[in-house]
Design an enzyme around this catalytic site. Sequence first.
Site, PDB file in Angstrom:
ATOM      1  N   HIS A 159     -45.562  -6.558  40.143  1.00 36.96           N
ATOM      2  CA  HIS A 159     -46.155  -7.887  40.414  1.00 36.96           C
ATOM      3  C   HIS A 159     -46.741  -7.977  41.821  1.00 36.96           C
ATOM      4  CE1 HIS A 159     -42.817  -9.842  42.752  1.00 36.96           C
ATOM      5  NE2 HIS A 159     -42.025  -9.077  42.049  1.00 36.96           N
TER       6      HIS A 159
ATOM      7  N   ASP B  42     -41.347  -7.326  48.352  1.00 40.68           N
ATOM      8  CA  ASP B  42     -41.176  -7.708  46.942  1.00 40.68           C
ATOM      9  C   ASP B  42     -42.464  -8.396  46.508  1.00 40.68           C
ATOM     10  OD1 ASP B  42     -40.425  -8.726  44.477  1.00 40.68           O
ATOM     11  OD2 ASP B  42     -38.924 -10.105  45.260  1.00 40.68           O
TER      12      ASP B  42
ATOM     13  N   GLU C 183     -44.772 -13.489  38.783  1.00 40.74           N
ATOM     14  CA  GLU C 183     -43.443 -12.963  38.429  1.00 40.74           C
ATOM     15  C   GLU C 183     -42.349 -13.849  39.008  1.00 40.74           C
ATOM     16  OE1 GLU C 183     -39.731 -10.541  38.911  1.00 40.74           O
ATOM     17  OE2 GLU C 183     -40.887 -11.604  40.403  1.00 40.74           O
ATOM     18  N   GLU C 184     -42.602 -14.329  40.217  1.00 33.79           N
ATOM     19  CA  GLU C 184     -41.553 -15.035  40.964  1.00 33.79           C
ATOM     20  C   GLU C 184     -41.208 -16.413  40.389  1.00 33.79           C
ATOM     21  OE1 GLU C 184     -39.693 -13.697  43.057  1.00 33.79           O
ATOM     22  OE2 GLU C 184     -40.750 -12.003  43.936  1.00 33.79           O
TER      23      GLU C 184
ATOM     24  N   ASP D 161     -40.227  -2.566  40.512  1.00 30.46           N
ATOM     25  CA  ASP D 161     -39.887  -3.716  41.353  1.00 30.46           C
ATOM     26  C   ASP D 161     -38.775  -3.335  42.329  1.00 30.46           C
ATOM     27  OD1 ASP D 161     -39.880  -6.330  42.341  1.00 30.46           O
ATOM     28  OD2 ASP D 161     -39.865  -7.242  40.354  1.00 30.46           O
TER      29      ASP D 161
ATOM     30  N   HIS E  48     -36.146 -11.361  49.437  1.00 35.61           N
ATOM     31  CA  HIS E  48     -36.584 -12.759  49.542  1.00 35.61           C
ATOM     32  C   HIS E  48     -36.378 -13.345  50.933  1.00 35.61           C
ATOM     33  CE1 HIS E  48     -37.300 -13.982  45.081  1.00 35.61           C
ATOM     34  NE2 HIS E  48     -37.753 -12.770  45.361  1.00 35.61           N
TER      35      HIS E  48
HETATM   36 CO    CO Z   1     -38.831 -11.441  44.023  1.00 37.58          CO
HETATM   37 ZN    ZN Z   2     -40.077  -8.657  42.594  1.00 42.74          ZN
END
Ligand code: CO
Ligand code: ZN
Length: 329
Positions: free
Chosen positions: A63, A166, A196-197, A219, A307
Amino acid sequence: MVKDTLLKLLAVPGPTGFEGACASLIEKEIAPYVDEIRRDVMGNLICVKHGKANGRKIMLSAHMDEIGFIVTGIEDDGFLRVMALGGIHFEQMLACHVTLKSGAQGVVFAEGGHAPGTPVNAARLFLDIGASTKEEAQTRAAIGDWAVVRPQVSDMGDRVASPYMDDRAGCAVLLEAVKLVKESDNEIYAVFSTQEEVGLRGARTAAFAIQPDMGIALDVTIADDYPMAKKRVTTSQLGKGAAIKVMDRSSISHPAVKDAMEEAAKKAGVPYQFEVLTAGGTDAGAIHLTGGGVPSGTLSIPCRYVHAPCETVDVRDLEACVKLLAAML
Ligand code: CO
Ligand code: ZN
């Protein structure tokens, strides 16, 4: 080199729902190595590398989007109010430097300042973009505009930190693996997915359109190999190689795919580890539930502080992932 590609991809913001600039950058990089490129309604960048006749369709998905903010209000004194795009940890956003859709810059702080013990939530956060009035702020921001932590990289040699790791780390691995595969029996669909998030949304429609015979998400996964107050419950470790996912909250890796990854790791001679993630998911969560079901798994990149704006990976793990993936295709 995967690190060079990674550093390129870390320079461009692409918040959830607004991945266009990142897609354009990847399209330029991958174009010489694939046969077809298209973008779908969701903004997914779908790159196809033809195989021999009757080859299997393999969907690989990384992603492009990263977590961020959406502007929800502009106050009379020029401050912006925001809502989270994806799984933001608000306390980690305090004092961050941000960039907005307009290119304007600013900082994040919370109502009441440094009041100890006060929980930080979306309602208490604001952006200061240097405006003194609502009118002035409106020249740099509008309701619905995105804001993200400014692209910044700490290059520590083998290890690199960035707010966008990420999943630009996964995008870099996918790009480099496609470059490495000269000829394959399989029809390779390299998907750089969107949203995706907020729930694996891009991968869902891409998988529906492709109807793959196998799905692999690329990922990051949590590496908790750093000082912690509680006893370590290590999910994966930096520098210990490609991480083959066993399960997370969105999918249980198909045994055939998991085994194929282990085989490929051995064939490629790269270090690998298995990981179970107790929170979060990957695009495999959407792919494996497509149609009558798609055998799917996730090749994970160990990442510290997922994150948080300082997501950190080891590029040697990325290199292991590239070689493992290329050996599978
Ligand atoms: Co993420
Ligand atoms: Zn991710």
